[in-house]
Design a protein around this motif. Structure first.
Motif, PDB file in Angstrom:
ATOM      1  N   ALA A  47       0.779  -1.129   0.009  1.00 53.36           N
ATOM      2  CA  ALA A  47      -0.149   0.205  -0.161  1.00 53.36           C
ATOM      3  C   ALA A  47       0.906   1.037  -0.035  1.00 53.36           C
ATOM      4  O   ALA A  47       0.581   2.274  -0.631  1.00 53.36           O
ATOM      5  N   ALA A  48       1.734   1.249   0.802  1.00 52.23           N
ATOM      6  CA  ALA A  48       2.928   2.480   0.903  1.00 52.23           C
ATOM      7  C   ALA A  48       3.399   2.689  -0.736  1.00 52.23           C
ATOM      8  O   ALA A  48       3.475   3.909  -1.087  1.00 52.23           O
ATOM      9  N   ALA A  49       3.921   1.589  -1.277  1.00 53.01           N
ATOM     10  CA  ALA A  49       4.274   1.718  -2.694  1.00 53.01           C
ATOM     11  C   ALA A  49       3.339   2.484  -3.472  1.00 53.01           C
ATOM     12  O   ALA A  49       3.676   3.283  -4.332  1.00 53.01           O
ATOM     13  N   LEU A  50       2.176   2.121  -3.457  1.00 52.89           N
ATOM     14  CA  LEU A  50       1.144   2.701  -4.393  1.00 52.89           C
ATOM     15  C   LEU A  50       0.806   3.967  -3.881  1.00 52.89           C
ATOM     16  O   LEU A  50       0.409   4.854  -4.919  1.00 52.89           O
ATOM     17  N   VAL A  51       0.887   4.312  -2.884  1.00 50.14           N
ATOM     18  CA  VAL A  51       0.731   5.658  -2.168  1.00 50.14           C
ATOM     19  C   VAL A  51       1.628   6.673  -3.036  1.00 50.14           C
ATOM     20  O   VAL A  51       1.276   7.586  -3.734  1.00 50.14           O
ATOM     21  N   LEU A  52       2.904   6.268  -3.135  1.00 46.50           N
ATOM     22  CA  LEU A  52       4.162   7.011  -3.908  1.00 46.50           C
ATOM     23  C   LEU A  52       3.595   7.036  -5.140  1.00 46.50           C
ATOM     24  O   LEU A  52       3.956   7.853  -5.851  1.00 46.50           O
ATOM     25  N   ARG A  53       3.366   5.710  -5.793  1.00 50.44           N
ATOM     26  CA  ARG A  53       3.444   5.546  -7.288  1.00 50.44           C
ATOM     27  C   ARG A  53       2.155   6.632  -7.552  1.00 50.44           C
ATOM     28  O   ARG A  53       2.010   7.360  -8.719  1.00 50.44           O
ATOM     29  N   ASP A  54       0.952   6.432  -6.927  1.00 49.78           N
ATOM     30  CA  ASP A  54      -0.100   7.668  -7.269  1.00 49.78           C
ATOM     31  C   ASP A  54       0.194   8.975  -7.117  1.00 49.78           C
ATOM     32  O   ASP A  54      -0.364   9.833  -7.749  1.00 49.78           O
ATOM     33  N   GLU A  55       1.275   9.375  -6.395  1.00 50.25           N
ATOM     34  CA  GLU A  55       1.876  10.624  -6.121  1.00 50.25           C
ATOM     35  C   GLU A  55       2.809  10.865  -7.283  1.00 50.25           C
ATOM     36  O   GLU A  55       3.440  12.206  -7.395  1.00 50.25           O
ATOM     37  N   GLY A  56       3.370   9.983  -8.237  1.00 48.74           N
ATOM     38  CA  GLY A  56       4.120  10.162  -9.363  1.00 48.74           C
ATOM     39  C   GLY A  56       5.488   9.903  -9.012  1.00 48.74           C
ATOM     40  O   GLY A  56       6.267  10.299  -9.447  1.00 48.74           O
ATOM     41  N   ARG A  57       5.765   9.441  -7.885  1.00 51.31           N
ATOM     42  CA  ARG A  57       7.233   9.611  -7.102  1.00 51.31           C
ATOM     43  C   ARG A  57       7.799   8.041  -7.301  1.00 51.31           C
ATOM     44  O   ARG A  57       9.104   7.993  -7.249  1.00 51.31           O
ATOM     45  N   LEU A  58       7.030   7.036  -7.448  1.00 48.28           N
ATOM     46  CA  LEU A  58       7.431   5.665  -7.729  1.00 48.28           C
ATOM     47  C   LEU A  58       7.131   5.147  -9.111  1.00 48.28           C
ATOM     48  O   LEU A  58       5.757   5.114  -9.086  1.00 48.28           O
TER      49      LEU A  58
ATOM     50  N   ARG B 179      13.293  -0.486   0.191  1.00 50.50           N
ATOM     51  CA  ARG B 179      14.577   0.352  -0.146  1.00 50.50           C
ATOM     52  C   ARG B 179      14.215   1.454  -1.039  1.00 50.50           C
ATOM     53  O   ARG B 179      14.856   2.647  -0.989  1.00 50.50           O
ATOM     54  N   ALA B 180      13.595   0.979  -2.021  1.00 52.13           N
ATOM     55  CA  ALA B 180      12.958   2.263  -3.072  1.00 52.13           C
ATOM     56  C   ALA B 180      11.985   3.252  -2.244  1.00 52.13           C
ATOM     57  O   ALA B 180      12.115   4.495  -2.848  1.00 52.13           O
ATOM     58  N   VAL B 181      11.196   2.960  -1.471  1.00 48.69           N
ATOM     59  CA  VAL B 181      10.531   4.022  -0.671  1.00 48.69           C
ATOM     60  C   VAL B 181      11.358   4.660   0.035  1.00 48.69           C
ATOM     61  O   VAL B 181      11.314   6.111  -0.149  1.00 48.69           O
ATOM     62  N   GLU B 182      12.532   4.417   0.582  1.00 44.82           N
ATOM     63  CA  GLU B 182      13.203   5.070   1.207  1.00 44.82           C
ATOM     64  C   GLU B 182      14.119   6.179   0.550  1.00 44.82           C
ATOM     65  O   GLU B 182      14.412   7.205   0.906  1.00 44.82           O
ATOM     66  N   GLN B 183      14.489   5.580  -0.636  1.00 44.14           N
ATOM     67  CA  GLN B 183      15.343   6.085  -1.733  1.00 44.14           C
ATOM     68  C   GLN B 183      14.372   7.615  -2.035  1.00 44.14           C
ATOM     69  O   GLN B 183      14.903   8.614  -2.263  1.00 44.14           O
TER      70      GLN B 183
END
Length: 650
Positions: free
Chosen positions: A82-93, A178-182
């Protein structure tokens, strides 16, 4: 979905009564002998409707309440997804970008000596080709980011070609962290806490007990101090490998009612305390603590994405939550852990296992297992009926309990409602064509109904001696299903205690090779896998009361002889040899006795006995220098003609 969501919402009073009865009956005396305590709940779209707590969570006078906190292991993976998709939806991942864009050290990974292209999507959905690593992953949950960076830089060895087949990998999914942290510059634990746990009011869910006490939730104090700094700087500020609470002191924090982990090697006759595994670089895939109410709330949040009025779209969009809960990678329908349930298919989403029930449609679930703990959550999308089960021992399976209770409630309450509302039988539509092609014979620890992590699974070591068709198992890291899937994919796998079960035939022990599909004829074990098999085969054939499995320690990852003492393994092997009337001290080369190699990291072969056969299985972890992370020996009666693989050669 096969049936209209909300049409199958059961009468709450009926579900409450049926749920309480199902929990009470399933947590019977035999089950309670295998763990010091259990906490189990049934929930619907509005909350928990029935709860049962049994035993003593610290083996003292205290008894579980709904606020008692347990380690949930690989159930943590859905929070990471879910955290990864939060960032994906924000265009960051970018989930379809190569992982090397975020974790450059992964560039050293190879398959058969060649560089590989692996994306975040492949890793999050267990399709990257990395070897299953439950026992090793459990042991390394608290390893530092610096240590894991060195492991990556040394080069991982893939066990299957990437983007082809399901293979559960804790290390692989941890790279999403690790990608989330980056991209955020803060620890993944802090990000999950700030963007998911706190907004959703999951105040009893965190990566350390200290965080629950202080209200930080989701990030250790040290990591919280380091938050906001570049990801590289968190290596110096991350929490230490050792857990902040030992089994004897987990009550030292005022107001924290935490279950402690326990191990048994004699079916619950005696217990030994198991310290909490730390939270380090792999913590994002298996370190969370939680309560049944918090996990029920998490399940309701995810499931509401399928309704006309999904809750909290400000936290994560409904479409993204549905994406978590759809199949991204098929799990082979021929897997024996699926065959005894009425499923048309199953697969792995983003940190969740998705089942397609023949009559009821989509069921979402995941298991968790760590040394000393077992856990499982599952919910039926169309009705909202779900079950959560926690236990503080890995000698049993929370998944098996949860499946039994959930299936009973779906039959007695949901299907009865559907039949009343329909003029004909309820038949689910075929599973939607939503999965990537590919399947594997080794479905990992995420499927259905055994002991077990998967960080996938509660894995175990068992002595099975129940008659002519029994099997005696010596397991170096576990036998059984674990974490993700139902009797636990999932998750982190821990070793369970010695237990008694029955295996009917040699083929039931897993003998014939079953290579199918695009991988047929392609899989060959690593040279290290075959070399380990030769050494372990020689030990099995020549073992006496004067020798010990400890003599093979040079082959083993460090988890093997800490999961279970050498003396336990030696005793189990002696019983296995006796069960087949002894084995020859000299046998034909192991290459002539191979049964199957579902991946390049796994090999299974036979040692013939006087009255039966020993079926040996070795599982390697895919480091630059592969090590044995699990070794099992099953004694089984012969069942006539058995399949054999052609010898691979030296």
């Amino acid at each position: 979905m096969s049936l209209h969501v909300e049409r199958l919402r059961p009468d709450r009073d009926a579900l409450t009564a049926a749920g309480a009865a199902a929990l009470e009956q399933r947590l019977d005396a035999a089950t309670l002998r295998l763990a010091p305590s259990f906490s189990a709940a049934v929930f619907d779209a509005d909350g928990v409707v029935a709860w049962v707590g049994r035993g003593h969570q610290r083996r003292d006078a205290a008894v579980p309440t709904r606020d008692t906190i347990y380690r949930i292991a690989s159930m943590s993976k859905s929070f990471l997804g879910a955290a990864a998709l939060v960032l994906r939806d924000e265009g960051r991942l970018d989930m379809h970008a190569p992982i090397t864009d975020y974790v450059p050290e992964f560039a050293a990974a190879t398959y058969r000596g060649r560089p590989v292209h692996v994306t975040l999507d492949m890793l999050m959905s267990n399709r990257a080709g990395l070897a299953e690593d439950n026992p090793w992953g459990d042991d390394h949950l608290g390893a530092s980011r610096a240590e894991m960076s060195r492991v990556l830089s040394d080069g991982l060895r893939l066990a299957l070609p990437p983007d082809e087949a399901y293979q559960y990998s804790n290390l692989g999914i941890s790279l999403i962290g690790r990608a989330v942290e980056q991209v955020t510059g803060q620890t993944v634990e802090r990000f999950v806490s700030e963007r998911l746990l706190r907004p959703l009011g999951l105040h009893h869910t965190a990566y350390s007990l200290d965080d629950i006490e202080t209200g930080l939730g989701g990030s250790s104090r040290a990591a919280a101090d380091a938050a906001g700094s570049p990801a590289a700087a968190t290596v110096e500020g991350e929490a230490p490998r050792a857990a902040s609470h030992s089994p004897g002191s987990s009550q030292a924090s005022a107001g924290i009612d935490a279950a402690t982990g326990w191990r048994s090697f004699d079916s619950g006759a005696t217990w030994a305390p198991e310290p909490y595994v730390g939270c380090g670089a792999l913590g994002c895939i298996g370190a969370l603590f939680s309560t049944v109410d918090d996990i029920a709330a998490w399940g309701r949040f995810l499931r509401s994405a399928f309704t006309e009025h999904p809750v909290r779209e400000d936290v994560l969009a409904a479409a993204s939550r549905r994406e978590l809960q759809r199949v991204h990678t098929i799990i082979a329908g021929t897997d024996e852990r699926l065959s005894n349930r009425p499923l048309t298919g199953a697969g792995y989403g983003y940190g969740l296992v998705v089942e397609h029930h023949r009559r009821l449609g989509r069921i979402v679930q995941h298991s968790g297992g760590l040394p000393g703990f077992t856990s499982h959550m599952r919910w039926h999308v169309d009705s909202g009926v779900g079950v959560v089960v926690f236990g503080n021992s890995d000698a049993t399976s929370a998944a098996a309990i949860a499946i039994d209770v959930h299936d009973r409630l779906l039959d007695e309450v949901v299907l009865r409602l559907a039949a009343d509302a329909s003029t004909g039988p309820v038949v689910a539509a075929a599973a939607p064509d939503e999965a990537r092609p590919g399947a594997s014979d080794a479905a990992g620890d995420e499927l259905a109904g055994g002991a077990g992590t998967g960080t996938g699974a509660d894995t175990g070591s068992a002595v099975r001696t129940a008659g002519a068709d029994s099997a005696t198992v010596l397991s170096a890291a576990g036998a059984g299903a674990a974490e993700g899937a139902g009797a636990s994919p999932g998750g982190t796998g821990a070793s369970a205690a010695l237990s008694t079960t029955t295996t009917t035939t040699l083929s039931a022990a897993g003998a014939p090779a079953r290579s199918t599909g695009v991988l047929a004829g392609q899989v060959r074990p690593w040279p290290e896998t075959l070399a380990a098999a030769r050494t372990l085969d020689a030990f099995v054939c020549t073992s006496t009361g004067e020798t010990s499995i400890a003599s093979c320690a040079g082959l083993f990852a460090r988890n093997v002889l800490t999961d279970e003492p050498a003396v336990v393994r030696d005793r189990a092997l002696a019983e296995a040899r006796a069960a087949v009337g002894g084995v020859p001290t000299q046998a034909s080369p192991v290459e002539s006795r191979l049964l199957e190699a579902p991946t390049e990291a796994v090999l299974r072969w036979i040692v013939p006995g006087e009255s039966g056969d020993l079926v040996c299985t070795v599982r390697m972890v895919g480091l630059s220098d592969p090590l044995v992370q699990a070794f099992s020996v099953d004694a089984a009666a012969r069942s006539g003609q058995q399949g054999r693989m052609a010898a691979f050669g030296a």
